[in-house]
Design a protein around this motif. Structure first.
Motif, PDB file in Angstrom:
ATOM      1  N   PRO A 100     -43.620 -60.499   4.347  1.00  0.00           N
ATOM      2  CA  PRO A 100     -42.866 -60.389   5.664  1.00  0.00           C
ATOM      3  C   PRO A 100     -40.858 -61.307   4.614  1.00  0.00           C
ATOM      4  N   GLY A 101     -41.634 -61.413   3.979  1.00  0.00           N
ATOM      5  CA  GLY A 101     -39.889 -61.694   3.381  1.00  0.00           C
ATOM      6  C   GLY A 101     -39.594 -61.031   2.475  1.00  0.00           C
ATOM      7  N   LEU A 102     -41.076 -60.232   1.843  1.00  0.00           N
ATOM      8  CA  LEU A 102     -39.807 -59.367   1.055  1.00  0.00           C
ATOM      9  C   LEU A 102     -39.399 -58.119   1.451  1.00  0.00           C
ATOM     10  N   ARG A 103     -40.498 -57.677   2.760  1.00  0.00           N
ATOM     11  CA  ARG A 103     -39.701 -57.054   3.926  1.00  0.00           C
ATOM     12  C   ARG A 103     -38.008 -56.871   4.391  1.00  0.00           C
ATOM     13  N   SER A 104     -38.440 -58.633   4.623  1.00  0.00           N
ATOM     14  CA  SER A 104     -37.022 -59.072   5.655  1.00  0.00           C
ATOM     15  C   SER A 104     -35.517 -58.762   4.093  1.00  0.00           C
ATOM     16  N   ALA A 105     -35.816 -59.045   3.262  1.00  0.00           N
ATOM     17  CA  ALA A 105     -35.143 -59.057   1.637  1.00  0.00           C
ATOM     18  C   ALA A 105     -34.970 -57.526   1.932  1.00  0.00           C
ATOM     19  N   LEU A 106     -35.348 -56.656   1.923  1.00  0.00           N
ATOM     20  CA  LEU A 106     -35.553 -54.732   2.020  1.00  0.00           C
ATOM     21  C   LEU A 106     -34.403 -54.476   2.834  1.00  0.00           C
ATOM     22  N   THR A 107     -34.348 -54.621   4.131  1.00  0.00           N
ATOM     23  CA  THR A 107     -34.013 -54.630   4.964  1.00  0.00           C
ATOM     24  C   THR A 107     -33.037 -55.144   6.094  1.00  0.00           C
ATOM     25  N   ARG A 108     -32.828 -56.621   5.813  1.00  0.00           N
ATOM     26  CA  ARG A 108     -31.555 -57.460   6.188  1.00  0.00           C
ATOM     27  C   ARG A 108     -30.060 -56.219   6.355  1.00  0.00           C
ATOM     28  N   GLU A 109     -29.824 -56.460   7.337  1.00  0.00           N
ATOM     29  CA  GLU A 109     -28.060 -56.130   7.464  1.00  0.00           C
ATOM     30  C   GLU A 109     -27.491 -56.797   6.922  1.00  0.00           C
ATOM     31  N   GLY A 110     -26.054 -56.360   6.866  1.00  0.00           N
ATOM     32  CA  GLY A 110     -25.399 -56.897   5.657  1.00  0.00           C
ATOM     33  C   GLY A 110     -25.246 -57.396   4.379  1.00  0.00           C
ATOM     34  N   VAL A 111     -26.876 -56.741   4.209  1.00  0.00           N
ATOM     35  CA  VAL A 111     -26.934 -56.991   1.743  1.00  0.00           C
ATOM     36  C   VAL A 111     -26.590 -55.942   1.717  1.00  0.00           C
TER      37      VAL A 111
END
Length: 269
Positions: free
Chosen positions: A133-144
């Motif tokens: 989940p942490g990796l998925r969040s890093a790859l999909t987070r808006e604003g990055v």
């Protein structure tokens, strides 16, 4: 795609194959993805290009003017072919450019007969993301920033996957086009399988399958669907026993968990 769009897609794919015979496939794939991004951003442009009332020659001329000096001649040829074709809507037109980008990206892989490995690499990355989940969040987070996400993908896959896999996953992560990460990976995986003229079967099994079992399953599914089958196998102990097989939108559920769930549905009904 259906109707007029399906016929147009078949024709522009045939013409793409002719261009690929002499083009730099990797460059063509990259530039076509850039055109996808342009069309996604420019709503008025893509609506005008998809409007069947507008002359095909005018569409080709506009694309040539917009892309001249920015991309290779091969890219202008492919995009001109696409915009001159008839499409049922703007989405189909942009999807056609995206499919051409995927086919061009994997063209070098086809020559090396590594399409099966590419499909496996896409599938494995999807499973890794699903389990982290942490990796998925890093790859999909808006604003990055897209560049930051692309660098993260490169660090993850460097030395572990081919250049085509890296290019496709980077595209999914940085320009999702309204798809979730999982949907994007699955979509590109299906396009790779289509290029290889075979279907993808996602198989969930409680225990690992031996090489002989995989071969028997592949042969059976090939006979059922009348087309070569590529197996993506996921070991899922929670299904208890049996197999769950998904080919496109069709699911064959022969798992213990599936049968128990069906009994519960009937009892509840």
């Amino acid at each position: 795609m259906r109707g007029v769009s399906r016929a147009s897609l078949e024709e522009v794919t045939r013409r793409l194959d002719a261009v690929l015979e002499s083009a730099n496939a990797a460059t063509l794939g990259h530039e076509l993805f850039e055109v996808v991004s342009l069309l996604e951003q420019e709503h008025s442009l893509r609506r005008w290009l998809a409007d069947q009332a507008n002359p095909a020659e005018s569409k080709s001329g506009l694309i040539g003017h917009l892309l001249e000096s920015k991309v290779s001649p091969a890219t202008i040829i492919v995009v001109s072919d696409i915009v001159q074709a008839k499409w049922s809507g703007t989405r189909d037109l942009v999807d056609a450019v995206e499919q051409a980008a995927v086919f061009a990206t994997v063209a070098g892989v086809e020559g090396e007969q590594r399409l099966g490995e590419l499909e496996d690499e896409l599938f494995r990355f999807g499973r890794i993301v699903a389990a982290e989940p942490g990796l998925r969040s890093a790859l999909t987070r808006e604003g990055v920033a897209a560049e930051h996400k692309r660098t993260l993908v490169e660090n993850l896959l460097s030395g572990k996957a081919g250049s085509a896999t890296l290019a496709l996953i980077s595209q999914v992560v940085t320009r999702p086009r309204g798809r979730t990460l999982e949907q994007g990976i699955d979509h590109f995986g299906r396009l790779v399988a289509e290029r290889a003229q075979r279907y993808v079967a996602v198989v969930r099994t409680a225990v690992p399958l031996s090489g002989a079992q995989q071969e028997r399953l592949r042969n059976v599914l090939t006979q059922v669907y009348g087309r070569a089958i590529h197996l993506n196998i996921e070991v899922a102990p929670e299904i208890v026993g049996g197999l769950s097989i998904r080919v496109g939108d069709e699911v064959i559920d022969g798992t213990v968990a599936g049968r128990i769930a069906e009994v519960r549905r009937r009892l509840a009904g």
